[in-house]
Design a protein around this motif. Sequence first.
Motif, PDB file in Angstrom:
ATOM      1  N   LEU A 107      -6.746  75.261 146.312  1.00 27.93           N
ATOM      2  CA  LEU A 107      -6.041  74.060 145.716  1.00 27.93           C
ATOM      3  C   LEU A 107      -7.163  72.860 145.990  1.00 27.93           C
ATOM      4  O   LEU A 107      -8.149  71.932 145.362  1.00 27.93           O
ATOM      5  CB  LEU A 107      -5.677  74.134 144.483  1.00 27.93           C
ATOM      6  N   ARG A 108      -5.813  71.777 146.944  1.00 25.52           N
ATOM      7  CA  ARG A 108      -6.521  70.851 147.795  1.00 25.52           C
ATOM      8  C   ARG A 108      -7.321  70.994 148.070  1.00 25.52           C
ATOM      9  O   ARG A 108      -8.104  69.635 147.825  1.00 25.52           O
ATOM     10  CB  ARG A 108      -4.997  70.856 148.847  1.00 25.52           C
ATOM     11  N   LEU A 128      -0.909  67.740 145.223  1.00 21.53           N
ATOM     12  CA  LEU A 128      -2.704  67.649 145.086  1.00 21.53           C
ATOM     13  C   LEU A 128      -2.677  68.701 147.169  1.00 21.53           C
ATOM     14  O   LEU A 128      -3.023  69.895 147.999  1.00 21.53           O
ATOM     15  CB  LEU A 128      -3.276  67.648 144.667  1.00 21.53           C
ATOM     16  N   SER A 129      -2.286  67.965 147.920  1.00 20.26           N
ATOM     17  CA  SER A 129      -2.837  68.405 148.669  1.00 20.26           C
ATOM     18  C   SER A 129      -1.913  69.010 150.127  1.00 20.26           C
ATOM     19  O   SER A 129      -2.311  69.485 150.952  1.00 20.26           O
ATOM     20  CB  SER A 129      -2.685  66.984 150.140  1.00 20.26           C
ATOM     21  N   PHE A 182     -14.999  70.763 150.482  1.00 20.86           N
ATOM     22  CA  PHE A 182     -14.819  70.881 149.629  1.00 20.86           C
ATOM     23  C   PHE A 182     -14.948  70.838 148.071  1.00 20.86           C
ATOM     24  O   PHE A 182     -15.098  71.137 147.348  1.00 20.86           O
ATOM     25  CB  PHE A 182     -14.346  72.817 149.369  1.00 20.86           C
ATOM     26  N   GLY A 183     -14.629  69.649 148.722  1.00 20.50           N
ATOM     27  CA  GLY A 183     -14.575  68.754 147.174  1.00 20.50           C
ATOM     28  C   GLY A 183     -15.688  68.455 146.739  1.00 20.50           C
ATOM     29  O   GLY A 183     -16.948  68.776 146.825  1.00 20.50           O
ATOM     30  N   VAL A 214      -2.247  62.320 151.867  1.00 16.79           N
ATOM     31  CA  VAL A 214      -2.515  62.417 150.919  1.00 16.79           C
ATOM     32  C   VAL A 214      -3.448  61.958 150.052  1.00 16.79           C
ATOM     33  O   VAL A 214      -4.738  61.209 151.264  1.00 16.79           O
ATOM     34  CB  VAL A 214      -1.387  60.877 149.775  1.00 16.79           C
ATOM     35  N   PRO A 215      -4.324  62.886 148.996  1.00 22.82           N
ATOM     36  CA  PRO A 215      -5.550  62.665 148.228  1.00 22.82           C
ATOM     37  C   PRO A 215      -5.924  61.036 148.043  1.00 22.82           C
ATOM     38  O   PRO A 215      -4.694  60.201 147.518  1.00 22.82           O
ATOM     39  CB  PRO A 215      -5.499  63.368 146.871  1.00 22.82           C
TER      40      PRO A 215
END
Length: 250
Positions: free
Chosen positions: A235-236, A229-230, A155-156, A218-219
Amino acid sequence: MPQQSSSASTAWAPTLRRSVRLFRAFRVEQTDPDRFYGELAADAVGHVSRYQPLPGSRMLDVGGGPGYFRDAFEGASATYFALDADVGELSGLGDISARTVVGSGMQLPFADGTFDLCYSSNVLEHVSDPWRMADEMVRVTRPGGLVFISYTVWFGPWGGHETSPWHYLGGRRARRRYLRRHGHEPKNRFGESLFAVTVRAGRAWASTQTGADVLDVVPRYNPGWARWLSSVPLLREVITWNLVIVLRRR
């Protein structure tokens, strides 16, 4: 906490400048792969070195591809083995290199505890059973060794790869649209060579597997101050382009 264990680790840091550089390189993956994969491979050496020294390490790159990562890791004095299911990918820069194996990441042809480091970059989203592959990576890593898994989040913004951003309307719809517009299938075909892998699924696997201790989730491309964020549901999934899972084999 990660181990600061080599000169590469002190040079590498998840700064905003690094993120901008990688995002710029990411935009030319299709048109200038030498730049993109060269940048990513050099960055990977520094990132991995935060957790474990590379000199003298016996490492396996699952989905090693044409050789960009081989050059970078061998330049850091690691003994590099590669596995890929696609002979065409392995020979992308010329002849297939020594210590290269053709095989499946979901059934690694190596004994338990063979490697000091098991590494994979942007491969997990291309296999039909990604967490089986992750389990296999843990299995072939020796006790005390490192497992480093990085994958593109569905979903990025780049989850559909060359069909992005239409993958937000569904992977199969995006695939059909690409075929209509270009007259041929995309390289990454949803349901065949591209699958929807999420941050949630990665975190769930990391927390339930029993073979290794989790060091980081982690991103990959975001700066260090954005690592939170992760851990934020929903949201992540949108903000994280790529997720890194780092584990220490028990």
